[in-house]
Design a protein around this motif. Structure first.
Motif, PDB file in Angstrom:
ATOM      1  N   LYS A  43     -18.410   1.501  -0.075  1.00 24.94           N
ATOM      2  CA  LYS A  43     -18.147   2.863   0.109  1.00 24.94           C
ATOM      3  C   LYS A  43     -17.886   3.110   1.636  1.00 24.94           C
ATOM      4  CE  LYS A  43     -16.842   3.100  -4.207  1.00 24.94           C
ATOM      5  NZ  LYS A  43     -15.280   2.899  -4.493  1.00 24.94           N
TER       6      LYS A  43
ATOM      7  N   ALA B  85     -10.630  -0.292   5.193  1.00 23.99           N
ATOM      8  CA  ALA B  85     -10.780   0.842   4.196  1.00 23.99           C
ATOM      9  C   ALA B  85      -9.964   2.069   4.466  1.00 23.99           C
ATOM     10  CB  ALA B  85     -12.311   1.193   4.412  1.00 23.99           C
TER      11      ALA B  85
ATOM     12  N   GLY C  51     -12.590   4.166  -0.109  1.00 20.28           N
ATOM     13  CA  GLY C  51     -13.238   2.688  -0.206  1.00 20.28           C
ATOM     14  C   GLY C  51     -12.257   1.586   0.600  1.00 20.28           C
ATOM     15  N   LYS C  52     -13.003   0.470   0.401  1.00 17.31           N
ATOM     16  CA  LYS C  52     -12.338  -0.386   1.065  1.00 17.31           C
ATOM     17  C   LYS C  52     -10.885  -1.221   0.282  1.00 17.31           C
ATOM     18  CE  LYS C  52     -16.583  -2.961   2.780  1.00 17.31           C
ATOM     19  NZ  LYS C  52     -17.492  -4.035   2.905  1.00 17.31           N
TER      20      LYS C  52
ATOM     21  N   GLU D 142      -8.716   4.814  -5.006  1.00 19.20           N
ATOM     22  CA  GLU D 142     -10.335   5.180  -4.918  1.00 19.20           C
ATOM     23  C   GLU D 142     -10.475   6.611  -5.258  1.00 19.20           C
ATOM     24  OE1 GLU D 142     -12.939   3.309  -4.160  1.00 19.20           O
ATOM     25  OE2 GLU D 142     -12.147   1.317  -3.716  1.00 19.20           O
TER      26      GLU D 142
ATOM     27  N   GLU E 260     -13.191   7.489  -8.368  1.00 20.29           N
ATOM     28  CA  GLU E 260     -14.243   8.328  -7.923  1.00 20.29           C
ATOM     29  C   GLU E 260     -14.185   9.550  -8.577  1.00 20.29           C
ATOM     30  OE1 GLU E 260     -14.825   8.526  -3.790  1.00 20.29           O
ATOM     31  OE2 GLU E 260     -14.974   6.458  -3.355  1.00 20.29           O
TER      32      GLU E 260
ATOM     33  N   GLU F  57     -20.966   7.047  -9.011  1.00 20.52           N
ATOM     34  CA  GLU F  57     -20.709   7.111  -7.620  1.00 20.52           C
ATOM     35  C   GLU F  57     -20.720   8.241  -7.060  1.00 20.52           C
ATOM     36  OE1 GLU F  57     -17.218   4.795  -6.096  1.00 20.52           O
ATOM     37  OE2 GLU F  57     -17.002   3.768  -7.978  1.00 20.52           O
TER      38      GLU F  57
END
Length: 261
Positions: free
Chosen positions: A51, A77, A114-115, A130, A134, A180
Motif C-alpha cells: 500500500k 502504484a 496501491g500497486k 484500489e 479499500e 486495511e
C-alpha cells in the motif's frame, strides 16, 4: 484554459464540478527529467509493502532517475485524489486512516491506492480498483480527469496521483475494508495551500536537505495528521486545481550529481 477554481466561485453544484473537470483535463504533467548523472551511490531499495502510505516522497522530475532501465525499474502504484463539492461549496478530498491492526504504518492517513496489477489497463484503473477494494467506492461514480506527474517514495516506488471527480457524493456510502482501513473522512483540498494548521520538519535524503510537511486536521471529535508523501501529493493536487502555489516554502531537495565523461 478555463479560469482557475476559486474558493469564492459562484458556480453551483454539478456546473462547478463540470468546469473543474474541463480545467483538469487540459492539464498535462511535465515529463520526468532524464539525467546523465552518475547515480552509483543512489540506493535503489524497492518498496516491500503493497500500500501507498504517508512517507517521504518527491516529484520524480526533481530526482536523479537513471535512464538505464536495467538499473532502475521502480514498481508502479497509483493513488486516487477523489474530489467532490462539500455542503458549503468547497472542494473536498477523500482520505483514509489505515487500520491500527496493520503491522506497518498503522493508523496513518493515506489516499486510497496501491500497486498496479497486470490486468490494470492504466493508472486510473489501478487507483479506482484500489479505492473500491479499500473503501467501497464504485468506480462508475468517479470521473477520472487527469494524472499528475509521478512521485517517488523514499524507497523509489513510482506513485501516480490520479485525480477523479465524484459528482454525486450522496451516492457514495463508505464501506471501509476493516483489514486495511479504520476510517474514511474528507478534508478541504484548499487547506494544503494554506499555512494554517501546518508544521514542517527538516530532514535529509541522499545528501540533500528538505522539508517534510504535516497538516493537522480535526473533523467532529477526530484528529488526523496528513504528512509526508500524502501531503506532498495533495499540495501538488491543490496547486494544479486552484492554479496557484502554496503559501509556504515546500523546499524539495535539489539533486546535483557530477556528469559522467
Amino acid at each position: 484554459m478555463e479560469p482557475a477554481v476559486t474558493a469564492t466561485s459562484s458556480i453551483g453544484g454539478s456546473s462547478r464540478l463540470a468546469v473543474l473537470a474541463q480545467q483538469l483535463r487540459m492539464y498535462k504533467p511535465p515529463p520526468s527529467s532524464s539525467f546523465d548523472d552518475d547515480a552509483e551511490d543512489m540506493q535503489a531499495d524497492q518498496e516491500s509493502a503493497g500500500k501507498v502510505v504517508s512517507q517521504v516522497g518527491f516529484q520524480e522530475s526533481m530526482t536523479p532517475v537513471p535512464k538505464d532501465p536495467e538499473r532502475f525499474r521502480p514498481k508502479r502504484a497509483a493513488v486516487l485524489i477523489c474530489i467532490f463539492e462539500g455542503d458549503e461549496g468547497d472542494l473536498r478530498v477523500i482520505l483514509t486512516k489505515r487500520s491500527s491492526r496493520l503491522s506497518t504504518h498503522s493508523g496513518e492517513v493515506s489516499l486510497p491506492g496501491g500497486k498496479a496489477e497486470e490486468d490494470d489497463k492504466d493508472d486510473g484503473m489501478t487507483a479506482t480498483r484500489e479505492a473500491e477494494e479499500e473503501i467501497g467506492l464504485d468506480p462508475s461514480l468517479v470521473d477520472v480527469v487527469t494524472s499528475l506527474e509521478p512521485f517517488l517514495s523514499k524507497h523509489l516506488l513510482r506513485v501516480i496521483p490520479v485525480i477523479g471527480i465524484l459528482r454525486d457524493k450522496k451516492a457514495f456510502n463508505p464501506k471501509p475494508n476493516p483489514a486495511e482501513v479504520e476510517a474514511v473522512f474528507d478534508a478541504p483540498l484548499e487547506m494544503f495551500l494554506k499555512d494554517e494548521n501546518r508544521r514542517s520538519e527538516e530532514r535529509e535524503w541522499m545528501g540533500e536537505k528538505y522539508l517534510i510537511h504535516y497538516f493537522d486536521y480535526r473533523t467532529g471529535d477526530k484528529d488526523y495528521t496528513i504528512w509526508g508523501l500524502t501531503a506532498g501529493i495533495l499540495i501538488r493536487a491543490a496547486s494544479v486545481t486552484y492554479q496557484r502555489p502554496p503559501a509556504f516554502i515546500e523546499q524539495c531537495p535539489k539533486f546535483k550529481y557530477p556528469k559522467m565523461n
